[in-house]
Scaffold this motif. Structure first.
Motif, PDB file in Angstrom:
ATOM      1  N   ASP A   1     -35.578 -54.095 -14.557  1.00 30.29           N
ATOM      2  CA  ASP A   1     -35.305 -53.298 -13.577  1.00 30.29           C
ATOM      3  C   ASP A   1     -34.353 -54.435 -12.576  1.00 30.29           C
ATOM      4  O   ASP A   1     -34.933 -55.371 -12.292  1.00 30.29           O
ATOM      5  CB  ASP A   1     -36.548 -52.909 -12.534  1.00 30.29           C
ATOM      6  CG  ASP A   1     -36.196 -52.101 -11.389  1.00 30.29           C
ATOM      7  OD1 ASP A   1     -34.955 -51.889 -11.038  1.00 30.29           O
ATOM      8  OD2 ASP A   1     -37.078 -51.906 -10.775  1.00 30.29           O
ATOM      9  N   ASP A   2     -33.153 -54.017 -12.253  1.00 32.29           N
ATOM     10  CA  ASP A   2     -32.212 -55.001 -11.697  1.00 32.29           C
ATOM     11  C   ASP A   2     -32.677 -55.040 -10.361  1.00 32.29           C
ATOM     12  O   ASP A   2     -32.605 -56.248  -9.535  1.00 32.29           O
ATOM     13  CB  ASP A   2     -30.847 -54.530 -12.007  1.00 32.29           C
ATOM     14  CG  ASP A   2     -30.576 -52.959 -11.253  1.00 32.29           C
ATOM     15  OD1 ASP A   2     -31.567 -52.349 -11.258  1.00 32.29           O
ATOM     16  OD2 ASP A   2     -29.346 -52.909 -10.956  1.00 32.29           O
TER      17      ASP A   2
ATOM     18  N   ARG B   1     -51.501 -52.167 -12.862  1.00 27.28           N
ATOM     19  CA  ARG B   1     -49.964 -52.216 -12.657  1.00 27.28           C
ATOM     20  C   ARG B   1     -49.638 -52.841 -11.478  1.00 27.28           C
ATOM     21  O   ARG B   1     -50.146 -52.660 -10.186  1.00 27.28           O
ATOM     22  CB  ARG B   1     -49.495 -50.936 -12.963  1.00 27.28           C
ATOM     23  CG  ARG B   1     -49.668 -50.284 -14.495  1.00 27.28           C
ATOM     24  CD  ARG B   1     -49.239 -48.782 -14.249  1.00 27.28           C
ATOM     25  NE  ARG B   1     -49.159 -48.051 -15.698  1.00 27.28           N
ATOM     26  CZ  ARG B   1     -50.207 -47.784 -16.214  1.00 27.28           C
ATOM     27  NH1 ARG B   1     -51.228 -47.780 -15.840  1.00 27.28           N
ATOM     28  NH2 ARG B   1     -49.931 -47.410 -17.664  1.00 27.28           N
ATOM     29  N   ILE B   2     -48.617 -53.784 -11.513  1.00 28.71           N
ATOM     30  CA  ILE B   2     -47.873 -54.061 -10.085  1.00 28.71           C
ATOM     31  C   ILE B   2     -46.527 -53.976 -10.408  1.00 28.71           C
ATOM     32  O   ILE B   2     -45.883 -53.792 -11.526  1.00 28.71           O
ATOM     33  CB  ILE B   2     -48.366 -55.692 -10.055  1.00 28.71           C
ATOM     34  CG1 ILE B   2     -47.688 -56.598 -11.091  1.00 28.71           C
ATOM     35  CG2 ILE B   2     -49.647 -56.093  -9.898  1.00 28.71           C
ATOM     36  CD1 ILE B   2     -47.550 -57.899 -10.905  1.00 28.71           C
ATOM     37  N   TYR B   3     -45.766 -53.946  -9.299  1.00 25.49           N
ATOM     38  CA  TYR B   3     -44.278 -54.035  -9.210  1.00 25.49           C
ATOM     39  C   TYR B   3     -43.918 -55.698  -9.334  1.00 25.49           C
ATOM     40  O   TYR B   3     -43.791 -56.079  -8.031  1.00 25.49           O
ATOM     41  CB  TYR B   3     -43.770 -53.303  -7.846  1.00 25.49           C
ATOM     42  CG  TYR B   3     -42.247 -53.002  -7.967  1.00 25.49           C
ATOM     43  CD1 TYR B   3     -41.852 -52.079  -9.069  1.00 25.49           C
ATOM     44  CD2 TYR B   3     -41.351 -53.471  -7.259  1.00 25.49           C
ATOM     45  CE1 TYR B   3     -40.402 -51.860  -9.009  1.00 25.49           C
ATOM     46  CE2 TYR B   3     -40.178 -53.366  -7.188  1.00 25.49           C
ATOM     47  CZ  TYR B   3     -39.605 -52.544  -8.054  1.00 25.49           C
ATOM     48  OH  TYR B   3     -38.428 -52.335  -8.173  1.00 25.49           O
ATOM     49  N   GLY B   4     -43.744 -56.285 -10.230  1.00 29.96           N
ATOM     50  CA  GLY B   4     -43.660 -57.763 -10.354  1.00 29.96           C
ATOM     51  C   GLY B   4     -42.187 -57.974 -10.162  1.00 29.96           C
ATOM     52  O   GLY B   4     -41.243 -57.487  -9.868  1.00 29.96           O
ATOM     53  N   ALA B   5     -41.972 -59.494 -10.808  1.00 32.63           N
ATOM     54  CA  ALA B   5     -40.742 -60.031 -10.662  1.00 32.63           C
ATOM     55  C   ALA B   5     -39.510 -59.129 -11.431  1.00 32.63           C
ATOM     56  O   ALA B   5     -38.520 -59.394 -11.038  1.00 32.63           O
ATOM     57  CB  ALA B   5     -40.854 -61.467 -11.326  1.00 32.63           C
ATOM     58  N   ALA B   6     -39.881 -58.581 -12.417  1.00 38.38           N
ATOM     59  CA  ALA B   6     -39.012 -57.784 -13.155  1.00 38.38           C
ATOM     60  C   ALA B   6     -39.067 -56.289 -13.319  1.00 38.38           C
ATOM     61  O   ALA B   6     -38.718 -55.616 -14.215  1.00 38.38           O
ATOM     62  CB  ALA B   6     -38.704 -58.638 -14.643  1.00 38.38           C
ATOM     63  N   GLY B   7     -39.765 -55.839 -12.141  1.00 36.55           N
ATOM     64  CA  GLY B   7     -40.361 -54.279 -12.273  1.00 36.55           C
ATOM     65  C   GLY B   7     -41.795 -54.201 -12.758  1.00 36.55           C
ATOM     66  O   GLY B   7     -42.568 -55.105 -12.479  1.00 36.55           O
ATOM     67  N   VAL B   8     -41.995 -53.041 -13.321  1.00 33.07           N
ATOM     68  CA  VAL B   8     -43.432 -52.748 -13.257  1.00 33.07           C
ATOM     69  C   VAL B   8     -43.924 -53.541 -14.893  1.00 33.07           C
ATOM     70  O   VAL B   8     -43.267 -53.510 -15.587  1.00 33.07           O
ATOM     71  CB  VAL B   8     -43.420 -51.248 -13.552  1.00 33.07           C
ATOM     72  CG1 VAL B   8     -44.999 -50.687 -14.114  1.00 33.07           C
ATOM     73  CG2 VAL B   8     -43.432 -50.348 -12.555  1.00 33.07           C
ATOM     74  N   VAL B   9     -45.202 -53.988 -14.347  1.00 34.90           N
ATOM     75  CA  VAL B   9     -45.790 -54.751 -15.614  1.00 34.90           C
ATOM     76  C   VAL B   9     -47.299 -54.546 -15.615  1.00 34.90           C
ATOM     77  O   VAL B   9     -47.891 -54.311 -14.502  1.00 34.90           O
ATOM     78  CB  VAL B   9     -45.342 -56.163 -15.418  1.00 34.90           C
ATOM     79  CG1 VAL B   9     -46.142 -56.857 -14.085  1.00 34.90           C
ATOM     80  CG2 VAL B   9     -46.049 -57.058 -16.670  1.00 34.90           C
ATOM     81  N   TYR B  10     -47.912 -54.516 -16.711  1.00 33.22           N
ATOM     82  CA  TYR B  10     -49.431 -54.207 -16.980  1.00 33.22           C
ATOM     83  C   TYR B  10     -49.628 -54.831 -18.412  1.00 33.22           C
ATOM     84  O   TYR B  10     -48.825 -54.830 -19.177  1.00 33.22           O
ATOM     85  CB  TYR B  10     -49.811 -52.935 -16.680  1.00 33.22           C
ATOM     86  CG  TYR B  10     -49.092 -51.848 -17.528  1.00 33.22           C
ATOM     87  CD1 TYR B  10     -49.951 -51.252 -18.715  1.00 33.22           C
ATOM     88  CD2 TYR B  10     -47.674 -51.117 -17.665  1.00 33.22           C
ATOM     89  CE1 TYR B  10     -49.561 -50.519 -19.889  1.00 33.22           C
ATOM     90  CE2 TYR B  10     -47.551 -50.380 -18.447  1.00 33.22           C
ATOM     91  CZ  TYR B  10     -48.269 -49.740 -19.539  1.00 33.22           C
ATOM     92  OH  TYR B  10     -47.695 -49.210 -20.488  1.00 33.22           O
TER      93      TYR B  10
ATOM     94  N   TYR C   1     -44.946 -65.852 -12.649  1.00 31.29           N
ATOM     95  CA  TYR C   1     -44.967 -65.591 -11.485  1.00 31.29           C
ATOM     96  C   TYR C   1     -45.909 -64.081 -11.575  1.00 31.29           C
ATOM     97  O   TYR C   1     -46.973 -63.692 -10.927  1.00 31.29           O
ATOM     98  CB  TYR C   1     -43.734 -65.177 -10.760  1.00 31.29           C
ATOM     99  CG  TYR C   1     -44.183 -64.149  -9.361  1.00 31.29           C
ATOM    100  CD1 TYR C   1     -44.231 -64.893  -8.072  1.00 31.29           C
ATOM    101  CD2 TYR C   1     -44.024 -62.772  -9.406  1.00 31.29           C
ATOM    102  CE1 TYR C   1     -44.354 -64.193  -7.001  1.00 31.29           C
ATOM    103  CE2 TYR C   1     -44.331 -62.089  -8.348  1.00 31.29           C
ATOM    104  CZ  TYR C   1     -44.395 -62.754  -6.892  1.00 31.29           C
ATOM    105  OH  TYR C   1     -44.584 -62.225  -5.835  1.00 31.29           O
ATOM    106  N   ASP C   2     -45.350 -63.282 -12.407  1.00 32.58           N
ATOM    107  CA  ASP C   2     -46.322 -61.978 -12.915  1.00 32.58           C
ATOM    108  C   ASP C   2     -47.519 -62.129 -13.199  1.00 32.58           C
ATOM    109  O   ASP C   2     -48.491 -61.592 -13.038  1.00 32.58           O
ATOM    110  CB  ASP C   2     -45.512 -61.151 -13.729  1.00 32.58           C
ATOM    111  CG  ASP C   2     -44.320 -60.473 -13.393  1.00 32.58           C
ATOM    112  OD1 ASP C   2     -44.108 -60.513 -12.106  1.00 32.58           O
ATOM    113  OD2 ASP C   2     -43.323 -60.109 -14.081  1.00 32.58           O
ATOM    114  N   SER C   3     -47.736 -63.204 -14.141  1.00 36.19           N
ATOM    115  CA  SER C   3     -49.310 -63.684 -14.477  1.00 36.19           C
ATOM    116  C   SER C   3     -50.121 -63.787 -13.317  1.00 36.19           C
ATOM    117  O   SER C   3     -51.335 -63.380 -13.324  1.00 36.19           O
ATOM    118  CB  SER C   3     -49.190 -64.798 -15.383  1.00 36.19           C
ATOM    119  OG  SER C   3     -48.547 -64.474 -16.601  1.00 36.19           O
ATOM    120  N   VAL C   4     -49.814 -64.695 -12.282  1.00 36.02           N
ATOM    121  CA  VAL C   4     -50.494 -64.980 -11.236  1.00 36.02           C
ATOM    122  C   VAL C   4     -50.796 -63.568 -10.446  1.00 36.02           C
ATOM    123  O   VAL C   4     -51.707 -63.153 -10.141  1.00 36.02           O
ATOM    124  CB  VAL C   4     -50.066 -66.026 -10.342  1.00 36.02           C
ATOM    125  CG1 VAL C   4     -50.540 -66.022  -9.082  1.00 36.02           C
ATOM    126  CG2 VAL C   4     -49.733 -67.451 -11.061  1.00 36.02           C
TER     127      VAL C   4
END
Length: 758
Positions: A611-612, A667-676, A638-641
């Motif tokens: 996600d840009d 799920r979170i809205y992380g540094a590059a979009g949704v991640v889980y 960052y997303d890991s933390v």
């Protein structure tokens, strides 16, 4: 009287035909008529009485005779032909005719028929399934199963795009609120209302289901929130709160609302926040997220103002208060970091540490204490550090980065059941059923996505591949080719070029049918200052010279941006260009230099990336803190933390252990979009397809098989970069603070770190 030659014969012959005419002698009649017509009769012949026959007489007679024949044929005793139903109709009726089972009760029969109808739907036999559902309504209309049949029938009609025909069945099913599938039917009614443009009617339907206590209540709640975030204004917001029951939102409703609102652009979120009426349950939600974003961007005072405005007793307000004053007595989590802080990859390790500190800063209400160990990029050092972490009671670990050290650390973590999030994409690191997670950008996912997009969305059937002769190139080629074949496409040709090359013509020639003499003649004709992409090929002399041609619809180029800049114009020279052949790429294309120079040769091409909007938002906030641009690895750290911290929040709100939350797909809205993380411990992210336009890439739709949006917003932390609070040094490594504003250098993207990493 004298007749013209042939005329008397014609008249007499015709009269004889009339005398002989009968139904039983049709063949003789046809013979007579054909014989008469073969004569060269004049337009007006004379009969024996001398009376001229008017023009058109024979045409009238012919019509009369044909009508007489038709009438006689219909009066015969011929048996009517039996109509044959189309094969599809016969099969549907056969499948819908389900004989009753011996000893079957009133309830068992419709249940069995519903099961068989659903099986038909799975086989895409929709017409047969609908016949079976209609039969249930006719024969068992007063049973509970009949209401499911109404719902299923409406569902199938919607699958066929017949929403207007589906609506009466769904409304009928929804009106029977004491029967099964009533609320599911009302949710679909809301879908149809939204399609019609009646958004407020859809909100009303979805809200009724959301507050019904149904097990499916969160699905329509998500639909309502998404629609409101898009269509809400000052007028319909006032009417909306006449639909909402009084009181606070539940914890589940709050979590879904935070997730949905966190996907909204900041300016739109400010508009929605401003139009909320007094006592709106959405005011603290919007204030919480807007405060988080202000804090991420360095606006501490603005963040505090938003958090203070959320002064209710609901869950979102309590979360805002925790942002303002984190509890000192709350239980904390000791997190180990296993990074290469010395040696050849020390710069990478220190950049990752900065990203992790940014993650801690963004979660001010979670108490995470870091212990940092230096892995030196070696397996034995990583194993030793993990043993020390175990003795120190570390509750979770992030790292390592490289393949062999990640395997060694994962073995220790699995043995002692220590949750660990590694940052390496290689297979074989995560033991099945263990406490090991793998957070990485997996390039094979991009190959699978682009194959699905090319074959199923763009309908390309014949595709070629031009890839670097590297581990990355071979991996992407293999996964892309397999996915193309699974989707029904064909890989017609695969060519690998050596890494580091700048002249790609030998490998492009392998993709097209090109006569070397013709190519040389065109090159000479173009000259050193001539255009590289001539409109017409130049003949190499007398005789038929083969022109370059391609027998494929698309070309997959899993190359980096610099290579694509060189390949595209050279391919155009060999008549391999847009739009005749569509170029397909990966996230390695997404570099500004590719779109600034030579964009004409790749305009209309497609590539995929994360996600840009999320990347840009994170990059801006990262720069505000560190005056540096984050790399792909920094985003992973960052997303890991953030995933661990968000799981701690959910534990605080729901009572579920944070590890089970993380394992359960938080799920979170992380540094590059949704991640889980999926069930196997692998990270999943939303990927998007981008189309290259004249003014740069434009994002298209997310692919359906990618991740879905998750639980809560990305938060903030009271830890300030560079002050050393909340940071301990453990293991064999010594952590050294990097001064704010100084960049230790950018780490290369995944895949560029050599065999030990990728």
């Amino acid at each position: 009287m004298t007749y013209p030659p042939g005329c008397r014969w014609g008249w007499e012959r015709w009269s004889k035909c009339l005398d002989l005419f009968s139904i039983e002698n049709l063949s003789s009649m046809e013979t007579c008529m054909s014989t008469c017509h073969r004569n060269d009769l004049q337009p007006a012949m004379m009969v024996p009485s001398g009376v001229p026959i008017p023009r058109g007489f024979w045409l009238v007679m012919l019509v009369f005779i044909l009508a007489l024949i038709g009438g006689c044929v219909t009066t015969t005793d011929e048996k009517p032909k039996r109509s044959v139903a189309p094969k599809e109709s016969l099969e549907s009726k056969s499948e819908a005719s389900v004989p009753p089972q011996k000893g079957e009760g009133v309830a068992e029969a419709p249940m069995r028929m519903i099961a068989e109808a659903r099986s038909l739907v799975e086989k895409n036999r929709l017409d047969a399934a609908m016949l079976l559902y209609r039969r249930i309504l006719q024969e068992f209309g007063q049973t509970d199963q009949a209401n499911e049949a109404r719902f299923r029938l409406g569902e199938v009609l919607m699958l066929q795009g017949q929403t207007e025909q589906a609506l009466p069945f769904l409304i009928d099913a929804a009106s029977k609120s004491n029967q099964p599938y009533a609320w599911e039917s009302l949710s679909l009614v809301g879908d149809i209302q939204e399609q019609r443009g009646d958004v407020e009617g859809a909100w009303s339907s979805w809200i009724r289901v959301a507050y019904s206590g149904s097990t499916q209540a969160m699905t329509p709640w998500k639909k309502f929130l998404k629609s409101y975030m898009q269509n809400g204004n000052a007028e319909n917001t006032q009417r909306l709160f006449l639909m909402l029951p009084p009181g606070q939102l539940s914890s589940d409703q709050t979590g879904v609302a935070l997730t949905t609102a966190d996907q909204v652009e900041t300016e739109r979120l400010k508009q929605l926040h401003a139009i909320q009426p007094p006592q709106s349950p959405f005011t603290p939600l919007f204030a919480l997220i807007l405060g988080d974003r202000q804090y991420q961007e360095g606006g501490s005072q603005g963040a505090m103002d938003y958090w203070k405005s959320a002064n209710g007793s609901d869950l979102a307000s309590l979360e805002a208060q925790r942002r303002l004053a984190p509890a000192d007595n709350q239980p904390g989590l000791t997190m180990g970091l296993l990074l290469p802080l010395s040696g050849d990859y020390a710069t990478i390790g220190k950049n990752l540490l900065k990203a992790i500190k940014k993650g801690l800063r963004d979660y001010p209400d979670t108490k995470i204490i870091l212990r940092v160990a230096d892995s030196h990029g070696k397996a034995e050092e990583a194993r030793s550090a993990m043993e020390q972490f175990r003795l120190d009671g570390v509750g979770a670990v992030i790292g390592p980065v490289f393949q062999e050290e990640a395997k060694a650390a994962a073995e220790v973590a699995a043995r002692y059941n220590i949750p660990i999030v590694t940052l390496n994409p290689r297979d074989g690191i995560v033991p099945p059923g263990s406490s090991v997670f793998q957070n990485a950008f997996r390039p094979e996912t991009e190959g699978q996505l682009m194959a699905k997009f090319a074959v199923e969305e763009k309908k390309f059937r014949r595709i070629a591949v031009l890839a670097p002769d590297s581990e990355y190139g071979h991996l992407l080629t293999q996964t892309f080719s397999d996915a193309v074949r699974q989707s029904g496409g064909t890989i017609v040709r695969v060519t690998f070029f050596p890494t580091g090359t700048s002249d790609f013509s030998p490998w492009i020639k392998a993709l097209v049918n090109a006569d070397p003499k013709d190519i040389q003649a065109r090159t000479n004709a173009a000259g050193s200052d001539g255009p590289l992409d001539p409109v017409e090929a130049v003949s190499s002399g007398s005789g038929a010279s083969l022109r370059p041609w391609s027998d494929f619809d698309a070309l997959f180029l899993p190359a980096n941006a610099q290579e694509v800049r060189l390949i595209a114009p050279q391919a155009a020279f060999f008549k391999l260009r847009q739009p005749q052949v569509t170029f397909l790429g990966t996230s390695l294309w997404n570099k500004p230099e590719l779109f600034k120079e030579g964009a004409d040769f790749i305009k209309g091409a497609f590539f995929c990336d994360s996600d840009d909007v999320a990347r840009n938002r994170f990059s801006e906030s990262f720069y505000q803190v560190w005056k540096d641009t984050p790399s792909s690895l920094d985003m992973l750290a960052y997303d890991s933390v953030a995933l661990v911290a968000q799981s701690l929040r959910v534990e605080r709100m729901s009572g579920r252990p944070w590890y089970s939350v993380l394992k359960g797909g938080q799920r979170i809205y992380g540094a590059a979009g949704v991640v889980y993380f999926d069930e196997g411990g692998q990270s999943r992210r939303d990927l998007y397809v981008y189309k290259i336009e004249a003014d740069g890439p434009k994002k298209m739709e997310a692919m359906p098989f990618q991740g879905q949006i998750g639980q809560m917003s990305v938060p903030e932390n009271s830890f300030q970069p560079g002050d050393g609070r909340g940071l301990e040094v453990g293991g064999s490594g010594r952590e050294k603070e990097m001064p704010m504003g100084q960049s230790p250098g950018m780490s290369p993207p995944p895949g560029a770190l050599g065999p030990s990493f990728f």
